[in-house]
Design a protein around this motif. Structure first.
Motif, mmCIF file in Angstrom:
data_model
loop_
_atom_site.group_PDB
_atom_site.id
_atom_site.type_symbol
_atom_site.label_atom_id
_atom_site.label_comp_id
_atom_site.label_asym_id
_atom_site.label_seq_id
_atom_site.Cartn_x
_atom_site.Cartn_y
_atom_site.Cartn_z
ATOM 1 N N GLU A 1 -9.485 -5.507 -13.502
ATOM 2 C CA GLU A 1 -8.875 -4.441 -12.699
ATOM 3 C C GLU A 1 -9.668 -4.199 -11.411
ATOM 4 N N HIS B 299 -8.976 -7.077 -9.117
ATOM 5 C CA HIS B 299 -7.650 -6.911 -8.514
ATOM 6 C C HIS B 299 -7.704 -5.867 -7.401
ATOM 7 N N ARG C 22 -6.792 -6.520 -3.508
ATOM 8 C CA ARG C 22 -5.737 -5.754 -2.839
ATOM 9 C C ARG C 22 -6.256 -5.105 -1.561
ATOM 10 N N ASP D 162 -2.453 5.293 -5.146
ATOM 11 C CA ASP D 162 -1.457 4.249 -5.377
ATOM 12 C C ASP D 162 -2.079 3.064 -6.101
ATOM 13 N N LEU D 163 -3.292 2.723 -5.726
ATOM 14 C CA LEU D 163 -3.961 1.590 -6.367
ATOM 15 C C LEU D 163 -4.290 1.910 -7.817
ATOM 16 N N ASP E 44 -2.647 3.950 -9.766
ATOM 17 C CA ASP E 44 -1.379 3.906 -10.491
ATOM 18 C C ASP E 44 -0.971 2.471 -10.784
ATOM 19 N N GLU E 45 -1.181 1.611 -9.819
ATOM 20 C CA GLU E 45 -0.831 0.205 -9.981
ATOM 21 C C GLU E 45 -1.609 -0.430 -11.129
#
Length: 269
Positions: A156, A159, A163, A175-176, A178-179
């Protein structure tokens, strides 16, 4: 000051690694500034003369070194320098260094303190090597050996870093999180523990890096601010000053930035 810059003929086999060779010569010592970049920097010098760089704590370093995900620019006194410079993604750095970037922070440490006798042996081999391709091969072989070590980064976190890089620092932490299916607090904690920066600071550094290279390319500050996610030109100016200690017009002429299109062409992609 004359700069000879060399690039490997192929991408290093180790993912998340980039390198360039530098031979710098001047008539007298000059002060240049090492500008923050979203990577861990390894400098392996192998010439008869080196350099002096002063860290944020006022300590002077004059040999091969490692610099963390830097907070601000630091001055370097250079007259003559031969080195291979390696940029490590914080995702691969733990295996190669043997500890997470968070332990390094924004500090500068001697390469021998991390690699021990391997560092001294590599320096001698680089000094004796006949040309840049042989030097790059020596460095790549050492990095490949060291990268075989296991030092996991949470997928995570990996990632999230990817991002941030792909988005050039333009994202909302919420937002990240939540993703990823994490809370904001968990992302903040795990990311900071493994990368060494908060997600917000990492995004700020990545956004600055993209923006300052646009300035070096000759784009107007107002345009750069509008196209790289800053609220306005004054916001861009404040952050460039925060990272470099100079206004945008001065930062864009720093030698370590103006040679990036030759040394690190992927930076400008």
């Amino acid at each position: 000051m004359a700069w000879e810059i060399a690039r490997p003929s192929h991408m290093p086999a180790v993912s998340g690694v980039d390198m360039a060779g530098f031979r710098i010569r001047g008539d007298a010592p000059e002060i240049v500034h090492a500008i923050p970049h979203p990577a861990i920097t390894v400098v392996i010098e192998f010439g008869d003369r080196g350099f002096e760089v002063r860290d944020a704590a006022g300590r002077t370093h004059s040999a091969s070194l490692i610099r963390g995900l830097a907070a601000t620019a630091v001055p370097a006194r250079v007259e003559a320098l031969d080195c291979v410079q390696v940029r490590l993604s914080p995702l691969v750095a733990p295996a190669i260094l043997g500890f997470p970037p968070a332990e390094l922070g924004a500090d500068i440490i001697a390469l021998e303190d991390v690699w021990g006798r391997e560092a001294a042996r590599l320096r001698e081999q680089l000094h004796d090597a006949p040309d840049w391709p042989h030097r790059f091969a020596l460095v790549e072989a050492l990095l490949a050996r060291r990268s075989a070590a296991t030092f996991p980064i949470d997928p995570e976190v990996a990632h999230a870093w990817s991002r941030i890089m792909v988005g050039r620092g333009r994202f909302r932490v919420e937002d990240l999180a939540d993703e990823l299916g994490w809370s904001r607090q968990r992302l903040w904690s795990r990311f900071g523990t493994q990368i060494g920066l908060t997600p917000k600071r990492a995004a700020k550094l990545v956004r600055f890096d993209h923006a300052v290279h646009r300035l070096v390319q000759g784009h107007a500050p107002a345009r750069v601010a509008a196209e790289t996610g800053y609220a306005d030109q004054s916001h861009l100016t404040r952050e460039v000053r925060e990272f470099t200690g100079a206004p945008p017009t001065s930062a864009a002429t720093e030698p370590w930035l103006t040679v990036d299109d030759r040394a690190w062409p992927s930076t400008l992609a």
